[in-house]
Design an enzyme around this catalytic site. Structure first.
Site, PDB file in Angstrom:
ATOM      1  N   GLY A  67     -73.293  -3.225  25.192  1.00 60.24           N
ATOM      2  CA  GLY A  67     -72.719  -4.324  24.719  1.00 60.24           C
ATOM      3  C   GLY A  67     -71.125  -4.132  24.500  1.00 60.24           C
ATOM      4  CG  ASN A  68     -66.697  -5.878  24.929  1.00 64.69           C
ATOM      5  OD1 ASN A  68     -66.090  -4.843  24.735  1.00 64.69           O
ATOM      6  ND2 ASN A  68     -66.186  -6.892  25.364  1.00 64.69           N
ATOM      7  CB  ILE A  69     -65.161  -2.470  21.917  1.00 64.00           C
ATOM      8  CG1 ILE A  69     -65.155  -1.470  23.039  1.00 64.00           C
ATOM      9  CG2 ILE A  69     -64.755  -1.586  20.575  1.00 64.00           C
ATOM     10  CD1 ILE A  69     -63.966  -0.983  23.660  1.00 64.00           C
ATOM     11  N   GLY A 109     -71.679  -5.083  17.752  1.00 62.64           N
ATOM     12  CA  GLY A 109     -72.825  -4.621  16.650  1.00 62.64           C
ATOM     13  C   GLY A 109     -73.878  -3.853  17.168  1.00 62.64           C
ATOM     14  CD  GLU A 128     -70.753   4.449  22.090  1.00 62.39           C
ATOM     15  OE1 GLU A 128     -69.899   4.228  20.983  1.00 62.39           O
ATOM     16  OE2 GLU A 128     -70.635   3.765  22.930  1.00 62.39           O
ATOM     17  CD  GLN A 135     -65.002   6.824  30.390  1.00 60.61           C
ATOM     18  OE1 GLN A 135     -66.172   6.904  30.551  1.00 60.61           O
ATOM     19  NE2 GLN A 135     -64.177   6.427  29.403  1.00 60.61           N
ATOM     20  CD  GLU A 150     -73.812   2.867  19.446  1.00 62.18           C
ATOM     21  OE1 GLU A 150     -73.961   3.984  18.851  1.00 62.18           O
ATOM     22  OE2 GLU A 150     -72.874   2.217  19.091  1.00 62.18           O
TER      23      GLU A 150
HETATM   24  C1  LIG Z   1     -70.755   5.149  27.728  1.00 65.12           C
HETATM   25  C2  LIG Z   1     -69.335   4.793  27.084  1.00 65.12           C
HETATM   26  C3  LIG Z   1     -69.182   4.566  25.826  1.00 65.12           C
HETATM   27  C4  LIG Z   1     -67.834   4.461  25.822  1.00 65.12           C
HETATM   28  C5  LIG Z   1     -66.845   4.169  24.638  1.00 65.12           C
HETATM   29  N1  LIG Z   1     -65.872   4.066  24.869  1.00 65.12           N
HETATM   30  C6  LIG Z   1     -64.760   3.679  23.667  1.00 65.12           C
HETATM   31  C7  LIG Z   1     -64.969   2.371  23.162  1.00 65.12           C
HETATM   32  C8  LIG Z   1     -64.868   2.590  21.765  1.00 65.12           C
HETATM   33  O1  LIG Z   1     -63.365   2.573  21.395  1.00 65.12           O
HETATM   34  C9  LIG Z   1     -65.316   3.842  21.303  1.00 65.12           C
HETATM   35  C10 LIG Z   1     -66.677   3.957  20.741  1.00 65.12           C
HETATM   36  O2  LIG Z   1     -67.595   3.223  21.496  1.00 65.12           O
HETATM   37  O3  LIG Z   1     -65.316   4.646  22.530  1.00 65.12           O
HETATM   38  C11 LIG Z   1     -65.074   4.595  26.044  1.00 65.12           C
HETATM   39  O4  LIG Z   1     -64.019   4.373  26.106  1.00 65.12           O
HETATM   40  N2  LIG Z   1     -65.959   4.701  26.941  1.00 65.12           N
HETATM   41  C12 LIG Z   1     -67.436   4.864  26.920  1.00 65.12           C
HETATM   42  N3  LIG Z   1     -68.278   4.986  27.702  1.00 65.12           N
END
Ligand SMILES: Cc1cc2cn([C@H]3C[C@H](O)[C@@H](CO)O3)c(=O)nc2[nH]1
Length: 219
Positions: free
Chosen positions: A16-18, A21, A40, A69, A92
């Site tokens: 799900g999006n940032i 929930g 996470e 990443q 998560e």
């Molecule tokens: C798998 C994955 C999770 C994830 C979370 N995020 C960022 C979004 C939120 O600000 C923060 C916690 O989810 O990390 C990201 O940039 N790239 C991601 N890749």
């Protein structure tokens, strides 16, 4: 499918999006004896040998997205291969949303350039063929960008101050095409979509529906 401690647990990824929930959803299962909850690893992203890669990413995405990443891909692989004797494992997000949503978004925004995406993609392809990152169910917490934008502002996570509504709209579209319209990329498992725009109380019924489904598949 019956899961015992000798076979792989029934593995669920929560996508799900940032601000959709996911953490609240996971808390609902936190103390369940049969469920191993792996949230996470944000704290790892905030402290990789003392470096806050999450902050770096938002402060200077062009400079740090590849680093961030790349580390996320490693930490998600560690999560996928985490061994538990419990019959259900809840993750998560996943190595799949890392590639299909977040890396994809950074590429389309021009934050990550093609050579960087190619290297991340080669790692992704190698990892999903050489490691068991199989998934049995995807739970998609489906939200509207405006709703999650309000939540991100209210939650006020210090690194996320620069997150814009457009950023969330772009991420929303990538999740929708991947998991709801199913027009982009592939899905490692069946998708169970929940309406995560609901407020905290109403959403409990959605979680209950999901809990019944989860606990039923493991006997
Ligand atoms: C798998 C994955 C999770 C994830 C979370 N995020 C960022 C979004 C939120 O600000 C923060 C916690 O989810 O990390 C990201 O940039 N790239 C991601 N890749």
């Amino acid at each position: 499918r019956i899961s015992s401690q000798f076979s792989k647990p029934f593995t669920v990824i929560i996508e799900g999006n940032i601000g959709s929930g996911k953490s609240t959803f996971l808390q609902h299962f936190e103390n369940h004896k049969d469920v191993c909850v792996l949230s996470e690893p944000v704290e790892m992203w905030r402290n990789c040998a003392g470096h806050n890669l999450l902050a770096n990413h938002y402060e200077n995405p062009v400079k740090w997205s590849f680093t961030f990443q790349s580390y996320i891909q490693l930490t998600m692989l560690q999560r996928h291969t985490f061994v538990t004797s419990k019959p259900i494992k809840l993750l998560e997000r996943s190595i799949f949303s890392a590639r299909y949503c977040f890396i994809e978004q950074l590429f389309r925004r021009g934050t990550l350039e093609a050579p960087s995406v190619s290297v991340l993609n080669e790692w992704f392809k190698y990892v999903i063929t050489k490691f068991d990152v199989s998934v049995d169910l995807i739970v998609y917490l489906r939200t509207s960008p405006e709703v999650v934008y309000e939540r991100v502002l209210t939650r006020n996570r210090k690194e996320e101050q620069s997150v814009s509504l457009q950023y969330l709209k772009d991420l929303h579209d990538l999740h929708e095409n991947w998991l709801f319209h199913k027009t982009a990329f592939s899905r490692p498992a069946h998708v169970l979509t929940l309406n995560a725009d609901l407020g905290r109380l109403a959403i409990r019924e959605e979680y209950q529906k999901c809990e019944d489904h989860l606990l039923s598949v493991t006997g």
